[in-house]
Design an enzyme around this catalytic site. Structure first.
Site, mmCIF file in Angstrom:
data_model
loop_
_atom_site.group_PDB
_atom_site.id
_atom_site.type_symbol
_atom_site.label_atom_id
_atom_site.label_comp_id
_atom_site.label_asym_id
_atom_site.label_seq_id
_atom_site.Cartn_x
_atom_site.Cartn_y
_atom_site.Cartn_z
ATOM 1 N N GLU A 72 0.811 -1.220 0.000
ATOM 2 C CA GLU A 72 0.000 0.000 0.000
ATOM 3 C C GLU A 72 0.847 1.273 0.000
ATOM 4 O O GLU A 72 0.858 2.047 0.954
ATOM 5 C CB GLU A 72 -0.952 0.012 1.199
ATOM 6 N N GLU A 82 -6.257 -8.165 -0.542
ATOM 7 C CA GLU A 82 -6.781 -8.102 0.818
ATOM 8 C C GLU A 82 -8.287 -7.865 0.736
ATOM 9 O O GLU A 82 -8.730 -6.747 0.477
ATOM 10 C CB GLU A 82 -6.109 -7.005 1.641
#
Length: 721
Positions: A143, A297
């Site tokens: 991320e 995710e």
């Protein structure tokens, strides 16, 4: 192969537990796990000393259960020894202060020492696992994150990009306020302490920050590509909502797009989840490379660090995962396996509870795992086909961060509102860059194309001239690529194409809206330029007005109103209030075989849904599940609703329909996001792969349930380009 799995942190648990974890994963139908992306201190406990034996053991235990592994490079969270030794490697905040150790994502992506250490750990991992049969791919970092207000690196970037201070001064117009630079070290970064920055400097700083992560990622990609050429490489992006990195640029070096989907994070304790927001995230990620993606995710339980978010309701985890698959996912990886007992994310729940028990959430995913085992091969590699595209422009997004124009002028919100209006009509939408070849689409929407290049303007003109339908919205064509206001009437380079001039504009206060009134031309608006390829558009346009309300009213506009003069365009709607009452608010201009529409305000739901109906009818785009005219056999699964948007069935609230194609075979996903049972009219043909059967032309879906129906599909001319 369709990949179905979980994010696993064996380093958090005793080794004697690992075999039980692997057994439970296999029992849930899982075939992949992501490991190690936050395990740097365990793999390199001291500088240059590597300990991989524990990871070897974990991978081996998973491999015994035929679970493949994606390894994460661990550079998102450095070990304490590294950050203690290199204090200058911390990220600099917008207030000019460096962050301190204690969290993750606290490094500067431009710091030379941090990059050297990153290259070393990535090289060591790649060499260790290059030939391991269970390892199939890599996730770079985790991320990519915050902007780093590092002045020296910014100046270096400017020098490489523009070459001279003279070019910088001209580009930014630094004569304003006497800011002309005579030495590189005089150039600041736009810190909070410096007040409102020069818009040209600020936009280039946003580009620099984005490029910094692109370049940092590229170093790791090049190492992995050289050492592990058979493995795929990805990064877990953060979806449409994330607006600090140009994702089109970031994914160029990647083999596969993946992203992290948390419909109910700790920030969302609402009882309802807007499924169109999730859908936009999936479509935006699919659009980055125009091919199937992974969700690396996928939410597995309540989210939370210090605050605990709402628990996903029964059926939601499975429903959300199937929604992702319907929009193009070829891999679903749930975050996380087991809820952590220690650390900041103690309340970011996994499929198992803190004590390792498999409960309701595990059993829900176990059910899905058995379904995926049966149908995964039908799904993997299938494609989505859209006749509608929306243009996502990161330069415009960055520039509107610098100067929002109005406190409520929200680029992302407007983009989502337009997307939702389209998808309520059950049409597929691609999210594309301004540079994309648009020839394959019938309808293209460009929300607030604030920063506009000549290249993009020419691309849009080619699309319309060849027969496409285009919608341009307020605050388009305002700036050039230097973030300077253009020296021509707005919408700048799009003025001639749209056939309008912005005479002036009105930035509206909170709570103020302006009624929008339709003209008689709105009824005939669909026929204004003839149909695609120059044929007559046909009849039935009048029902577009009926579908959006009375012919004299079409909702309202707020936030911003472009006050237009029609320079060849036909006026479809006018403002019904303020000093510009009677002035055009919505226009359409015939260009070549196509039509360019201009909407001069930020519309409410009524207005946007009416405009969406008009555009879809004009572009001859059928609702989802409706085959191109004459393409599907009578009674085939594709023919769900009558042909023609004006006659399309209004699907019940909460129903979403998406589809994928394996050649001429269609996989139709019908999802019920509502908390109540819903009925949908469908033909009895086709084979139900998952969920309830269609009976007597009706599909009854319980709350949070779905059906996947396999049948004949046909690829339209527009979709094939």
């Amino acid at each position: 192969m369709f990949y179905f799995g979980v994010d696993y942190y064996p380093e958090h648990w005793p080794e004697q537990r690992w075999r039980e974890d692997a057994r439970l994963m296999a029992a849930a139908g899982m075939n992949v796990a992501r490991l190690a992306e936050f395990a740097w201190s365990r793999m390199e406990p001291r500088e240059g000393e590597f300990e991989f034996e524990w990871l070897d053991s974990a991978i081996g235990i998973l491999a015994e259960q035929e679970i493949r592994v994606v390894l994460g490079t661990p550079t998102a969270s450095a070990p304490p020894w590294l950050m203690t030794e290199h204090q200058d490697s911390f990220l600099t905040r917008a207030d000019g202060r460096r962050v301190t150790y204690g969290h993750r994502r606290n490094y500067s992506p431009t710091n030379a020492a941090y990059r050297e250490h990153s290259r070393r750990i990535v090289t060591a991992m790649a060499e260790r696992y290059r030939d391991h049969p269970a390892v199939i791919g890599w996730q770079v970092d985790n991320e990519f994150g915050d902007r780093d207000y590092q002045a020296e690196a910014f100046r270096t970037w400017l020098g490489e990009r523009f070459g001279s201070l003279e070019a910088i001064n001209e580009r930014w117009g630094t004569a304003f306020w006497s800011h002309e630079y005579t030495a590189w070290e005089q150039i600041p970064v736009p810190l909070d302490t410096g007040g409102k920055p020069n818009p040209g400097l600020a936009l280039d700083f946003c580009r620099f920050c984005s490029d910094s992560y692109v370049d940092y990622q590229r170093e790791q990609v090049e190492i992995l590509r050289e050492i592990c050429p058979e493995h795929f490489i990805t990064h877990n992006l953060m979806g449409f909502k994330y607006d600090l990195i140009d994702y089109f640029e970031l994914v160029r070096d990647l083999d596969l797009v993946s992203w992290d989907n948390y419909p109910r994070g700790f920030w969302n304790i609402e009882s309802d989840v807007d499924h169109s927001r999730m859908a936009l995230g999936h479509d935006a990620m699919r659009g980055l490379k125009g091919k199937p993606f992974w969700v690396m995710e996928q939410q597995a339980g309540p989210g939370g660090w210090d605050i605990v978010g709402a628990t996903p309701r029964p059926g939601e985890l499975r429903l959300w995962a199937y929604q992702a698959i319907g929009h193009g996912a070829d891999g679903i990886v749930f975050f996380r396996w087991r809820t952590a007992r220690h650390g900041t994310e103690q309340y970011w729940h996994g499929l198992l509870e803190h004590d390792g028990r498999p409960g309701r959430r595990y059993r829900e995913i176990q059910r899905m795992g058995s379904e995926i085992k049966a149908i995964g091969e039908r799904i993997a590699g299938s494609e989505t086909r859209a006749e509608v595209a929306m243009v996502l422009c990161y330069d415009s997004r960055f520039a509107l961060q610098v100067q929002p124009n109005n406190p409520r002028f929200d680029y992302a919100a407007q983009f989502h509102d337009l997307y939702r209006a389209l998808t309520r009509e059950q049409v597929a939408v691609d999210i594309v860059s301004p540079k994309t070849d648009l020839a394959r689409y019938r309808l293209v929407i460009v929300p607030s194309l604030y920063v506009l290049s000549a290249e993009t303007a020419a691309n849009l003109e080619r699309f319309v001239t060849a027969g496409g339908v285009l919608l341009v919205t307020a605050r388009s064509g305002v700036k050039d690529e230097t973030n300077a206001v253009v020296e021509r009437p707005l919408p700048g380079l799009l003025a001639e194409l749209c056939g309008v001039t912005v005479e002036e504009y009105d930035s509206l206060p909170a709570g103020v809206s302006v009624p929008i009134e339709l003209t008689g031309a709105f009824v005939a608006g669909v026929n204004v330029s003839g149909a695609r390829n120059g044929a007559d558009a046909g009849s039935g346009a009048g029902s577009v007005v009926a579908a959006s309300g009375a012919a004299s009213s079409a909702g309202s506009g707020s936030v911003w109103c472009d006050i237009l003069a029609a320079d060849g365009a036909k006026v479809l709607a006018r403002y019904g209030g303020q000093y510009y009452s009677g002035k055009p608010a919505l226009t359409v201009n015939r260009v070549g075989r196509g039509a360019a529409f201009y909407l001069g305000t930020v519309g409410d739901r009524v207005l946007l849904e009416g405009v969406a109906k008009l555009l879809l009818e004009r572009a001859e785009v059928e609702p989802m599940g409706v085959a191109a005219a004459g393409a599907a056999a009578e009674g085939a699964t594709a023919a769900i609703v009558p042909s023609g948007v004006q006659n399309a069935q209004r699907f019940p609230e909460g129903i979403e329909i998406v589809r994928r194609f394996q050649g001429d075979t269609q996989l139709l996903f019908v999802l019920n996001h509502a908390g109540e049972e819903r009925e949908v009219n469908l033909p009895d043909s086709g084979r139900t792969l998952v969920g309830p059967e269609v009976r007597d032309g009706r599909l009854t879906l319980p709350p949070k349930e779905l059906a996947i129906i396999e049948g004949d599909g046909a690829r339209s001319e527009a979709a094939t380009g």
